[in-house]
Design a protein around this motif. Sequence first.
Motif, PDB file in Angstrom:
ATOM      1  N   GLY A   1      11.646 -50.653   5.623  1.00 26.97           N
ATOM      2  CA  GLY A   1      12.081 -49.916   5.090  1.00 26.97           C
ATOM      3  C   GLY A   1      13.474 -50.991   4.323  1.00 26.97           C
ATOM      4  O   GLY A   1      14.577 -50.394   3.712  1.00 26.97           O
ATOM      5  N   GLY A   2      13.630 -52.094   4.720  1.00 31.64           N
ATOM      6  CA  GLY A   2      15.285 -52.242   4.482  1.00 31.64           C
ATOM      7  C   GLY A   2      16.238 -52.665   4.860  1.00 31.64           C
ATOM      8  O   GLY A   2      16.199 -51.714   6.051  1.00 31.64           O
ATOM      9  N   THR A   3      17.170 -52.481   4.608  1.00 32.20           N
ATOM     10  CA  THR A   3      18.851 -52.348   5.642  1.00 32.20           C
ATOM     11  C   THR A   3      18.817 -51.013   5.893  1.00 32.20           C
ATOM     12  O   THR A   3      19.591 -50.666   7.091  1.00 32.20           O
ATOM     13  N   GLU A   4      18.427 -50.213   4.693  1.00 38.98           N
ATOM     14  CA  GLU A   4      18.647 -49.005   5.189  1.00 38.98           C
ATOM     15  C   GLU A   4      18.366 -48.501   6.639  1.00 38.98           C
ATOM     16  O   GLU A   4      18.907 -47.265   7.619  1.00 38.98           O
ATOM     17  N   SER A   5      17.603 -48.808   6.897  1.00 43.46           N
ATOM     18  CA  SER A   5      16.317 -48.994   8.307  1.00 43.46           C
ATOM     19  C   SER A   5      16.544 -49.586   9.091  1.00 43.46           C
ATOM     20  O   SER A   5      17.173 -49.790  11.018  1.00 43.46           O
ATOM     21  N   ILE A   6      17.628 -50.362   9.422  1.00 41.03           N
ATOM     22  CA  ILE A   6      18.330 -51.205  10.720  1.00 41.03           C
ATOM     23  C   ILE A   6      19.964 -50.341  10.904  1.00 41.03           C
ATOM     24  O   ILE A   6      20.695 -50.781  11.439  1.00 41.03           O
ATOM     25  N   MET A   7      20.543 -49.557   9.772  1.00 41.62           N
ATOM     26  CA  MET A   7      21.839 -49.027   9.908  1.00 41.62           C
ATOM     27  C   MET A   7      21.899 -48.386  10.685  1.00 41.62           C
ATOM     28  O   MET A   7      23.110 -47.784  11.285  1.00 41.62           O
ATOM     29  N   ASP A   8      20.636 -47.355  11.098  1.00 41.41           N
ATOM     30  CA  ASP A   8      20.853 -46.084  12.476  1.00 41.41           C
ATOM     31  C   ASP A   8      19.712 -46.030  13.348  1.00 41.41           C
ATOM     32  O   ASP A   8      19.317 -46.320  12.997  1.00 41.41           O
ATOM     33  N   PRO A   9      20.368 -46.083  14.400  1.00 38.86           N
ATOM     34  CA  PRO A   9      18.896 -46.660  15.236  1.00 38.86           C
ATOM     35  C   PRO A   9      18.499 -45.653  15.595  1.00 38.86           C
ATOM     36  O   PRO A   9      16.974 -45.769  15.759  1.00 38.86           O
ATOM     37  N   SER A  10      18.807 -44.162  15.473  1.00 42.49           N
ATOM     38  CA  SER A  10      17.153 -43.579  15.040  1.00 42.49           C
ATOM     39  C   SER A  10      15.572 -43.907  14.529  1.00 42.49           C
ATOM     40  O   SER A  10      15.298 -43.931  14.702  1.00 42.49           O
ATOM     41  N   LEU A  11      16.329 -44.257  13.548  1.00 46.88           N
ATOM     42  CA  LEU A  11      15.448 -44.400  11.999  1.00 46.88           C
ATOM     43  C   LEU A  11      15.097 -45.730  11.929  1.00 46.88           C
ATOM     44  O   LEU A  11      14.222 -45.710  12.191  1.00 46.88           O
ATOM     45  N   PHE A  12      16.010 -46.676  12.964  1.00 44.20           N
ATOM     46  CA  PHE A  12      15.183 -48.154  13.304  1.00 44.20           C
ATOM     47  C   PHE A  12      14.841 -48.318  14.270  1.00 44.20           C
ATOM     48  O   PHE A  12      12.744 -48.389  13.616  1.00 44.20           O
ATOM     49  N   GLU A  13      14.469 -47.083  15.400  1.00 41.37           N
ATOM     50  CA  GLU A  13      13.341 -47.237  15.849  1.00 41.37           C
ATOM     51  C   GLU A  13      12.297 -46.469  15.732  1.00 41.37           C
ATOM     52  O   GLU A  13      10.931 -46.746  15.948  1.00 41.37           O
ATOM     53  N   LYS A  14      12.460 -45.631  14.801  1.00 34.85           N
ATOM     54  CA  LYS A  14      10.855 -44.304  14.236  1.00 34.85           C
ATOM     55  C   LYS A  14      10.327 -45.774  13.325  1.00 34.85           C
ATOM     56  O   LYS A  14       8.823 -46.017  13.562  1.00 34.85           O
ATOM     57  N   LYS A  15      10.957 -46.421  12.477  1.00 36.66           N
ATOM     58  CA  LYS A  15      10.123 -47.130  11.644  1.00 36.66           C
ATOM     59  C   LYS A  15       9.484 -48.602  12.696  1.00 36.66           C
ATOM     60  O   LYS A  15       9.100 -49.045  12.455  1.00 36.66           O
ATOM     61  N   VAL A  16      10.564 -49.092  13.435  1.00 36.72           N
ATOM     62  CA  VAL A  16       9.981 -50.423  13.732  1.00 36.72           C
ATOM     63  C   VAL A  16       8.596 -49.448  14.862  1.00 36.72           C
ATOM     64  O   VAL A  16       7.651 -50.698  14.821  1.00 36.72           O
ATOM     65  N   ARG A  17       8.534 -48.377  15.407  1.00 37.44           N
ATOM     66  CA  ARG A  17       7.130 -47.914  16.147  1.00 37.44           C
ATOM     67  C   ARG A  17       6.373 -47.893  14.627  1.00 37.44           C
ATOM     68  O   ARG A  17       5.209 -48.094  15.430  1.00 37.44           O
ATOM     69  N   LEU A  18       6.397 -47.564  14.174  1.00 38.41           N
ATOM     70  CA  LEU A  18       5.613 -47.333  13.332  1.00 38.41           C
ATOM     71  C   LEU A  18       4.667 -48.355  12.457  1.00 38.41           C
ATOM     72  O   LEU A  18       3.490 -48.699  11.994  1.00 38.41           O
ATOM     73  N   VAL A  19       5.316 -49.465  12.647  1.00 43.27           N
ATOM     74  CA  VAL A  19       4.728 -50.930  12.010  1.00 43.27           C
ATOM     75  C   VAL A  19       4.171 -50.987  13.501  1.00 43.27           C
ATOM     76  O   VAL A  19       3.112 -52.124  13.005  1.00 43.27           O
ATOM     77  N   PHE A  20       4.888 -51.804  14.620  1.00 41.54           N
ATOM     78  CA  PHE A  20       4.621 -52.592  15.091  1.00 41.54           C
ATOM     79  C   PHE A  20       3.714 -51.209  16.352  1.00 41.54           C
ATOM     80  O   PHE A  20       3.224 -51.907  16.974  1.00 41.54           O
ATOM     81  N   GLY A  21       3.405 -50.576  16.579  1.00 39.42           N
ATOM     82  CA  GLY A  21       2.761 -49.472  17.636  1.00 39.42           C
ATOM     83  C   GLY A  21       2.867 -49.967  19.405  1.00 39.42           C
ATOM     84  O   GLY A  21       4.886 -49.886  19.097  1.00 39.42           O
ATOM     85  N   PRO A  22       3.287 -50.312  20.235  1.00 39.52           N
ATOM     86  CA  PRO A  22       2.861 -50.429  21.387  1.00 39.52           C
ATOM     87  C   PRO A  22       3.426 -51.782  21.489  1.00 39.52           C
ATOM     88  O   PRO A  22       4.903 -51.402  22.364  1.00 39.52           O
ATOM     89  N   GLY A  23       3.677 -52.529  20.218  1.00 43.92           N
ATOM     90  CA  GLY A  23       4.642 -53.869  20.120  1.00 43.92           C
ATOM     91  C   GLY A  23       6.368 -53.617  20.466  1.00 43.92           C
ATOM     92  O   GLY A  23       6.941 -54.460  20.286  1.00 43.92           O
ATOM     93  N   ALA A  24       6.200 -52.282  19.454  1.00 41.27           N
ATOM     94  CA  ALA A  24       7.908 -52.114  19.506  1.00 41.27           C
ATOM     95  C   ALA A  24       8.630 -52.217  20.282  1.00 41.27           C
ATOM     96  O   ALA A  24      10.306 -52.921  20.674  1.00 41.27           O
TER      97      ALA A  24
END
Length: 88
Positions: A44-67
Motif C-alpha cells: 500500500g505504499g509509504t502510508e502503510s509503513i508509517m503506522d505500526p497497526s496499518l503496517f501489521e495488517k497489510k503485511v499479514r494480508l500480503v504474506f499470510g503466515p510468513g508475516a
Amino acid sequence: MMPTEFESRVTVYLHNKDFEGIVRSALKDIFGEPLASSVIFQIGGTESIMDPSLFEKKVRLVFGPGADLILDYVAKKLENPRKRIVRK
C-alpha cells in the motif's frame, strides 16, 4: 480494540524513532533494495509503513503466515536500529 503483540512490542521502542525508516531498513535487510521497494508498493505504499497497526495488517494480508518473520525482524530492528540481524 486490544493492541496486537506486534503493536505492543513496537510501541515500547518507538519513542523518538522513525518507524518508516526502521521498516525501510528492515525490508532492505530482508529482501534487498529492489524487492523492498516492491514490497512497500504491494502493501500500500509509504502510508502503510508509517503506522505500526496499518503496517501489521497489510503485511499479514500480503504474506499470510510468513508475516510473523517480517514483523519479528522489524521489532528487533526497532530494539537495535543499527544492527543487521542475521539468522542462523
